[in-house]
Design a protein around this motif. Sequence first.
Motif, PDB file in Angstrom:
ATOM      1  N   SER A 631       4.232  -0.713  -0.138  1.00 14.89           N
ATOM      2  CA  SER A 631       4.861  -0.394  -1.233  1.00 14.89           C
ATOM      3  C   SER A 631       5.474  -0.362  -1.736  1.00 14.89           C
ATOM      4  CB  SER A 631       5.849   0.506   0.137  1.00 14.89           C
ATOM      5  OG  SER A 631       6.436   1.132   0.786  1.00 14.89           O
ATOM      6  N   ILE A 632       5.804   0.276  -3.285  1.00 16.43           N
ATOM      7  CA  ILE A 632       6.044   0.082  -4.949  1.00 16.43           C
ATOM      8  C   ILE A 632       6.650   1.385  -5.184  1.00 16.43           C
ATOM      9  CG2 ILE A 632       4.165  -1.277  -5.364  1.00 16.43           C
ATOM     10  CD1 ILE A 632       3.177   0.516  -7.564  1.00 16.43           C
ATOM     11  N   ASP A 633       7.592   0.844  -6.011  1.00 14.13           N
ATOM     12  CA  ASP A 633       8.193   2.430  -6.877  1.00 14.13           C
ATOM     13  C   ASP A 633       7.629   2.022  -7.720  1.00 14.13           C
ATOM     14  OD1 ASP A 633      10.141   3.320  -8.313  1.00 14.13           O
ATOM     15  OD2 ASP A 633      11.507   2.934  -7.312  1.00 14.13           O
ATOM     16  N   THR A 634       6.977   3.159  -8.828  1.00 14.05           N
ATOM     17  CA  THR A 634       6.415   3.037  -9.698  1.00 14.05           C
ATOM     18  C   THR A 634       6.837   3.484 -11.345  1.00 14.05           C
ATOM     19  OG1 THR A 634       6.081   5.768  -9.728  1.00 14.05           O
ATOM     20  CG2 THR A 634       4.594   4.084  -8.845  1.00 14.05           C
ATOM     21  N   LEU A 635       8.895   3.783 -10.544  1.00 14.06           N
ATOM     22  CA  LEU A 635       9.772   3.256 -11.510  1.00 14.06           C
ATOM     23  C   LEU A 635      10.123   2.520 -12.306  1.00 14.06           C
ATOM     24  CD1 LEU A 635      10.970   6.676 -10.990  1.00 14.06           C
ATOM     25  CD2 LEU A 635       9.489   7.013 -12.139  1.00 14.06           C
ATOM     26  N   THR A 636      10.152   1.544 -11.192  1.00 19.46           N
ATOM     27  CA  THR A 636      11.060   0.076 -11.559  1.00 19.46           C
ATOM     28  C   THR A 636      10.053  -0.945 -11.533  1.00 19.46           C
ATOM     29  OG1 THR A 636      11.534  -0.130  -9.395  1.00 19.46           O
ATOM     30  CG2 THR A 636      13.097   1.324 -10.970  1.00 19.46           C
ATOM     31  N   GLY A 637       8.690  -0.567 -10.587  1.00 21.67           N
ATOM     32  CA  GLY A 637       7.651  -1.730 -10.729  1.00 21.67           C
ATOM     33  C   GLY A 637       7.902  -2.577  -9.247  1.00 21.67           C
ATOM     34  N   GLU A 638       9.547  -2.425  -8.465  1.00 22.94           N
ATOM     35  CA  GLU A 638       9.538  -3.552  -7.529  1.00 22.94           C
ATOM     36  C   GLU A 638       8.757  -2.858  -5.867  1.00 22.94           C
ATOM     37  OE1 GLU A 638      14.181  -3.897  -7.394  1.00 22.94           O
ATOM     38  OE2 GLU A 638      13.871  -1.413  -7.433  1.00 22.94           O
ATOM     39  N   TYR A 639       9.037  -3.521  -5.225  1.00 20.13           N
ATOM     40  CA  TYR A 639       7.921  -3.476  -3.681  1.00 20.13           C
ATOM     41  C   TYR A 639       8.436  -4.426  -2.680  1.00 20.13           C
ATOM     42  CZ  TYR A 639       6.245  -7.997  -5.989  1.00 20.13           C
ATOM     43  OH  TYR A 639       6.849  -9.276  -6.655  1.00 20.13           O
ATOM     44  N   LEU A 640       7.941  -3.706  -1.455  1.00 22.15           N
ATOM     45  CA  LEU A 640       7.912  -4.071  -0.637  1.00 22.15           C
ATOM     46  C   LEU A 640       6.825  -4.600   0.434  1.00 22.15           C
ATOM     47  CD1 LEU A 640      10.863  -2.135   1.017  1.00 22.15           C
ATOM     48  CD2 LEU A 640      11.096  -4.356  -0.028  1.00 22.15           C
ATOM     49  N   VAL A 641       6.538  -5.592   1.112  1.00 20.57           N
ATOM     50  CA  VAL A 641       5.632  -5.547   1.552  1.00 20.57           C
ATOM     51  C   VAL A 641       6.133  -5.152   3.374  1.00 20.57           C
ATOM     52  CG1 VAL A 641       3.950  -7.392   2.941  1.00 20.57           C
ATOM     53  CG2 VAL A 641       5.001  -7.559   0.531  1.00 20.57           C
ATOM     54  N   ASP A 642       5.306  -4.461   3.291  1.00 16.46           N
ATOM     55  CA  ASP A 642       5.932  -3.228   5.078  1.00 16.46           C
ATOM     56  C   ASP A 642       5.160  -3.887   6.230  1.00 16.46           C
ATOM     57  OD1 ASP A 642       7.107  -1.598   3.513  1.00 16.46           O
ATOM     58  OD2 ASP A 642       5.194  -0.851   3.096  1.00 16.46           O
ATOM     59  N   ARG A 643       3.914  -4.659   6.094  1.00 13.35           N
ATOM     60  CA  ARG A 643       3.272  -5.197   7.070  1.00 13.35           C
ATOM     61  C   ARG A 643       2.082  -5.988   6.533  1.00 13.35           C
ATOM     62  NH1 ARG A 643       0.630  -1.172  11.966  1.00 13.35           N
ATOM     63  NH2 ARG A 643      -0.586  -2.904  13.512  1.00 13.35           N
ATOM     64  N   THR A 644       1.914  -7.038   7.534  1.00  9.65           N
ATOM     65  CA  THR A 644       0.650  -8.353   7.727  1.00  9.65           C
ATOM     66  C   THR A 644      -0.087  -8.316   8.953  1.00  9.65           C
ATOM     67  OG1 THR A 644       1.371  -8.546   5.749  1.00  9.65           O
ATOM     68  CG2 THR A 644      -0.001  -9.967   6.440  1.00  9.65           C
ATOM     69  N   ASP A 645      -1.243  -8.346   9.419  1.00  9.10           N
ATOM     70  CA  ASP A 645      -0.942  -8.963  10.300  1.00  9.10           C
ATOM     71  C   ASP A 645      -2.520  -9.920   9.982  1.00  9.10           C
ATOM     72  OD1 ASP A 645      -1.107  -6.293  12.753  1.00  9.10           O
ATOM     73  OD2 ASP A 645      -1.164  -5.811  11.116  1.00  9.10           O
ATOM     74  N   ILE A 646      -2.534 -11.093  11.017  1.00 18.40           N
ATOM     75  CA  ILE A 646      -2.868 -11.778  10.062  1.00 18.40           C
ATOM     76  C   ILE A 646      -3.755 -12.759  11.876  1.00 18.40           C
ATOM     77  CG2 ILE A 646      -3.211 -14.771  10.579  1.00 18.40           C
ATOM     78  CD1 ILE A 646      -0.599 -13.529   8.245  1.00 18.40           C
ATOM     79  N   LEU A 647      -5.228 -12.813  11.336  1.00 16.11           N
ATOM     80  CA  LEU A 647      -5.805 -13.452  12.562  1.00 16.11           C
ATOM     81  C   LEU A 647      -6.778 -14.952  11.981  1.00 16.11           C
ATOM     82  CD1 LEU A 647      -7.352 -13.080  15.403  1.00 16.11           C
ATOM     83  CD2 LEU A 647      -9.318 -12.182  14.269  1.00 16.11           C
ATOM     84  N   HIS A 648      -6.166 -16.279  12.332  1.00 12.01           N
ATOM     85  CA  HIS A 648      -7.019 -16.970  11.502  1.00 12.01           C
ATOM     86  C   HIS A 648      -7.038 -18.353  12.600  1.00 12.01           C
ATOM     87  CE1 HIS A 648      -6.169 -20.072   8.360  1.00 12.01           C
ATOM     88  NE2 HIS A 648      -6.487 -20.564   9.033  1.00 12.01           N
ATOM     89  N   ASP A 649      -8.293 -18.717  12.559  1.00  9.67           N
ATOM     90  CA  ASP A 649      -9.229 -19.424  12.828  1.00  9.67           C
ATOM     91  C   ASP A 649      -8.653 -20.916  13.129  1.00  9.67           C
ATOM     92  OD1 ASP A 649     -11.616 -21.104  13.481  1.00  9.67           O
ATOM     93  OD2 ASP A 649     -12.256 -20.847  12.021  1.00  9.67           O
ATOM     94  N   VAL A 650      -8.766 -21.936  14.347  1.00  5.84           N
ATOM     95  CA  VAL A 650      -7.762 -23.315  13.637  1.00  5.84           C
ATOM     96  C   VAL A 650      -8.498 -23.923  14.920  1.00  5.84           C
ATOM     97  CG1 VAL A 650      -5.654 -22.931  12.856  1.00  5.84           C
ATOM     98  CG2 VAL A 650      -6.482 -23.326  15.385  1.00  5.84           C
ATOM     99  N   GLY A 651     -10.062 -23.348  15.321  1.00  4.15           N
ATOM    100  CA  GLY A 651     -10.900 -24.192  16.253  1.00  4.15           C
ATOM    101  C   GLY A 651      -9.745 -23.878  17.458  1.00  4.15           C
ATOM    102  N   ARG A 652     -10.319 -24.650  18.622  1.00  5.60           N
ATOM    103  CA  ARG A 652      -9.199 -24.878  20.122  1.00  5.60           C
ATOM    104  C   ARG A 652      -7.833 -25.566  19.105  1.00  5.60           C
ATOM    105  NH1 ARG A 652     -11.829 -28.210  24.522  1.00  5.60           N
ATOM    106  NH2 ARG A 652      -9.626 -27.260  25.618  1.00  5.60           N
ATOM    107  N   SER A 653      -6.840 -24.979  19.121  1.00  9.58           N
ATOM    108  CA  SER A 653      -5.540 -25.463  18.628  1.00  9.58           C
ATOM    109  C   SER A 653      -5.262 -26.341  19.303  1.00  9.58           C
ATOM    110  CB  SER A 653      -4.478 -24.650  18.410  1.00  9.58           C
ATOM    111  OG  SER A 653      -3.228 -24.574  18.658  1.00  9.58           O
ATOM    112  N   LEU A 654      -4.773 -27.677  18.370  1.00  4.28           N
ATOM    113  CA  LEU A 654      -4.123 -29.363  19.404  1.00  4.28           C
ATOM    114  C   LEU A 654      -2.700 -28.459  19.935  1.00  4.28           C
ATOM    115  CD1 LEU A 654      -4.789 -31.768  16.626  1.00  4.28           C
ATOM    116  CD2 LEU A 654      -5.761 -31.075  18.874  1.00  4.28           C
TER     117      LEU A 654
END
Length: 778
Positions: A631-654
């Motif tokens: 989300s950004i504030d168009t009057l100030t340029g400030e922003y927040l990261v509201d949500r992140t979803d990640i799926l990452h490949d590390v093979g068979r994790s050690l």
Amino acid sequence: MDQSTFDDKKIVNGAMHATLKHDSAHKHVTGAAEYIDDIPEPAGTLHGALGLSDRAHAEIVSIDLGEVETYPGVVWVITGKDVPGVNDISSTGRHDEPLLAETLVEFHGQPIFAVIATTRDAARRAARKAKIVYNDLPHWSDIDGALENGGPVVTEGMTLKRGEPEEEVGNAPRRLKGQMRIGGQEHFYLESHIALAIPGEDDEIAVWSSTQHPSEIQHIVGHVLNAPSNAVTVHVRRMGGGFGGKETQGNQFAALAAIAAKKLGRAVKFRPDRDEDMIATGKRHDFLVDYDVGFDDEGRIHAVIANYAARCGFSADLSGPVTDRALFHADSSYFYPHVKLTSQPLKTHTVSNTAFRGFGGPQGMVGGERIIEEIAYALGKDPLDIRKANFYGDKGSGRDLTPYHQQVEDNIIGCIVDELEQSSDYRARRRAVIAFNKTSPVIRKGIALTPVKFGISFTMTAFNQAGALVHVYQDGSIHLNHGGTEMGQGLYTKVAQVLADAFQVDIDRVKITATTTGKVPNTSATAASSGSDLNGMAAYDAARQIKERLVAFAAEKWSVSPAEVIFLPNRVQVGDTEIPFPDFIKQAYFARVQLSAAGFYKTPKIHWDRAAGRGTPFYYFAYGAAVSEVSIDTLTGEYLVDRTDILHDVGRSLNPAIDIGQVEGAFVQGMGWLTTEELWWDDKGRLRTHAPSTYKIPLASDRPKIFNVRLAEWAENAEPTIGRSKAVGEPPFMLAISVLEALSMAVASVADYRQCPRLDAPATPERILMAVERLKSP
């Protein structure tokens, strides 16, 4: 080690692949972890400080060190003429980086002399007393200045080419050109650079250094002392962070400490404060990317021509391989039928930039993703659809060849993206974001799903090797040493897990010992995400040798076949008999079985011809994807990261816990690079963002408010790496590109998504606000 001898399916699941705590986690939390500054100082230890240039580019006319030398507590002042060997610490052998400048300074903050005193405070105060006369020369501190002055380079650029890009870019149904600026980044490790040198007999010296590359410190110290490598022993138990900033940049401090220690016959320690560390050491390269792309109405790319110009600083350092890797990743996850990529490693009058997590790959990938974003806005389509239309295809599909002519054989990016698209409910959320923006006058939202494909291996083929030393003692306890260094990433724990699994013993039975050049020689830097791959396999090779001897011993002693000797948890089965592991080892000792081995591993299948721009520089690729909503504030340029979803490949994790921590940390660090971390030099070439008060790294409060991270549990490395795992240090850093693109979408909403905002990085609130105002203007 013969690759055919390793098959993870023959390993009984034990410590490897288990979720185990970092070996030093409790020490980090309680403050008990010992760093170099915690080591009790030998009696009479002296302390060093740097005397830095206050010009960006100038001839040194004269130096008056009288007040420095007479300052209370000062024992010695080192200048370039006092270097016993060669006054050079360049990691490339180009002899373009003096330990101490003698006649010419080429960046503001370049070391000219060093003060050795009885206290650190005295050394630092004395260093400010020098009187230096300069003859100022023209200087430039950025890419634009370098280009305006003829585009001098610190090392040769590289070209990757396939097909007929110059012709096909014009033949495509559509064409666009653009430019993107990508900022640099300060490493901001918690432990600054530090070195402690203790003199020994004859030409011997012992050095404790906060370095990712002990063997290079050994080489450089020998170089400046005019001593052979066998006289220099470098020790590293742990670092308080590295991120690439301690691959070559520790050379300066270790070399000065060693020179002073040998000269004065006393222990010498160098520990710069945060300001000095940031001023005098290199950073992530910033880039200026010019791109020209041809595509069709479906968004399929026909041809790409792009130039990656980089601010490299006054000397080469690692700028050649860094800008090379930028080109290796300029394709991101996409197949370019016709392509020409060039690098331009520019000389500037700034500190020489160096390795940083991703090693140029992130900058290359951001440029590739900008091309996708441009096409999406030009066609009025969802960028995800453009991404999918351009993904690499399966092996043999005709869409599986990189710009450097390596075939992509292990492509799973489509599977990763499809799974994340569904699990994150991306399509519905994008529709909701667009609906929200239609009715919200001030706050605007954006969402983006971006992929990662990252090549794993050093592009310098010789660096893809590792050694390990393993001892099994009479009581069944195990001593492990290898060439990798621990900077908080959990490498020691992972390699110990490999060893515990190989012998089928509890992890507590494995003692992890400090990295030292006196035990494992000629090691490569712990970098390129290869620490576990290389050192894990080397440790496994050492265990294999010892186990083969133990099996032969047991088969002979108990008259059974080798197949009847089986390592079980904390015991060994020999025929119908089970023997506790310590008892078995003691019997082997009394039978004079060698219980020590030096393991070795070299990465197979890789080769690279830089001049031709062809080869197989990477053993395999690691993949991932992230969805970020902002989300950004168009009057100030400030922003927040509201949500992140990640799926990452590390093979068979050690070790899933450590790997998830690496993904989370890499993402947040990448987010900082692309949003808040801004380096700024003034017109005199002075770095003004040189402390926490002026340089903003992400805080805990800056992380996504909802942060979902998963490993692709179904993934397995197609190559026989240790446990079929994949590297995890660098690849997830690029997942943060999803934040930059989500911010771009939020900005684009003010003009009804008709125009690509072309946000430069870092996308600070100021840049967000300027982009909003630019799009609002008619």
